[in-house]
Write an enzyme that holds these catalytic residues in place. Structure first.
Site, PDB file in Angstrom:
ATOM      1  N   TYR A  18       0.838  -1.196   0.000  1.00  0.00           N
ATOM      2  CA  TYR A  18       0.000   0.000   0.000  1.00  0.00           C
ATOM      3  C   TYR A  18       0.880   1.258   0.000  1.00  0.00           C
ATOM      4  O   TYR A  18       0.642   2.200  -0.764  1.00  0.00           O
ATOM      5  CB  TYR A  18      -0.940  -0.015   1.211  1.00  0.00           C
ATOM      6  CG  TYR A  18      -1.937   1.108   1.225  1.00  0.00           C
ATOM      7  CD1 TYR A  18      -3.134   0.999   0.531  1.00  0.00           C
ATOM      8  CD2 TYR A  18      -1.702   2.267   1.937  1.00  0.00           C
ATOM      9  CE1 TYR A  18      -4.072   2.033   0.535  1.00  0.00           C
ATOM     10  CE2 TYR A  18      -2.626   3.310   1.956  1.00  0.00           C
ATOM     11  CZ  TYR A  18      -3.804   3.179   1.261  1.00  0.00           C
ATOM     12  OH  TYR A  18      -4.721   4.206   1.273  1.00  0.00           O
ATOM     13  N   HIS A  22       1.422   4.180  -3.086  1.00  0.00           N
ATOM     14  CA  HIS A  22       1.202   5.610  -2.889  1.00  0.00           C
ATOM     15  C   HIS A  22       2.469   6.438  -3.070  1.00  0.00           C
ATOM     16  O   HIS A  22       2.392   7.661  -3.186  1.00  0.00           O
ATOM     17  CB  HIS A  22       0.531   5.848  -1.535  1.00  0.00           C
ATOM     18  CG  HIS A  22      -0.917   5.490  -1.589  1.00  0.00           C
ATOM     19  ND1 HIS A  22      -1.352   4.194  -1.433  1.00  0.00           N
ATOM     20  CD2 HIS A  22      -2.009   6.239  -1.862  1.00  0.00           C
ATOM     21  CE1 HIS A  22      -2.664   4.169  -1.589  1.00  0.00           C
ATOM     22  NE2 HIS A  22      -3.089   5.391  -1.851  1.00  0.00           N
ATOM     23  N   TYR A  41      -4.661  17.238  -0.496  1.00  0.00           N
ATOM     24  CA  TYR A  41      -5.004  15.835  -0.234  1.00  0.00           C
ATOM     25  C   TYR A  41      -3.791  15.123   0.346  1.00  0.00           C
ATOM     26  O   TYR A  41      -2.697  15.179  -0.219  1.00  0.00           O
ATOM     27  CB  TYR A  41      -5.444  15.177  -1.539  1.00  0.00           C
ATOM     28  CG  TYR A  41      -5.970  13.758  -1.454  1.00  0.00           C
ATOM     29  CD1 TYR A  41      -6.281  13.144  -0.250  1.00  0.00           C
ATOM     30  CD2 TYR A  41      -6.158  13.025  -2.605  1.00  0.00           C
ATOM     31  CE1 TYR A  41      -6.771  11.856  -0.209  1.00  0.00           C
ATOM     32  CE2 TYR A  41      -6.650  11.730  -2.579  1.00  0.00           C
ATOM     33  CZ  TYR A  41      -6.948  11.149  -1.364  1.00  0.00           C
ATOM     34  OH  TYR A  41      -7.432   9.864  -1.331  1.00  0.00           O
TER      35      TYR A  41
END
Length: 102
Positions: A18, A22, A41
């Site tokens: 993960y 990213h 964000y």
């Protein structure tokens, strides 16, 4: 401008994958987020909990715009194997804000 946040749970054996995903978010995904109205964000990690925060003029409209993109569907399919629960194309459930210090 409104603030929005969400929490996702990463599968125990998929945290590193993960994080790696990213570190290399696809350029077309980044562009789609900007075009949909996402600003400021960020995603933070606590154990297996990923906490996302973003700002938008209208978070619901920004999520709806992302739901219409092909790149979002591909990204959510990719993340589905890493998360405890797949994020719907129309976005994760947003958390209610309970405190703000301005």
């Amino acid at each position: 401008m409104a603030r929005a946040a969400f929490v996702l749970t990463i599968r125990p054996d998929k945290v590193e994958q993960y994080l790696a995903a990213h570190r290399e978010v696809w350029p077309e995904m980044r562009a789609a987020l900007r075009e949909a109205g996402f600003r400021n964000y960020s995603i933070h990690l606590s154990g297996r909990q990923a906490f996302g925060y973003f700002e938008a003029d209208d978070p619901a409209a920004a999520l709806a715009a992302m739901a219409e993109t092909e790149v979002n569907a591909r990204w959510q399919d990719r993340m589905a194997e890493l998360l405890e629960q797949r994020v719907d194309d129309d976005g994760p459930g947003l958390l209610p804000e309970i405190f703000r210090l301005d």
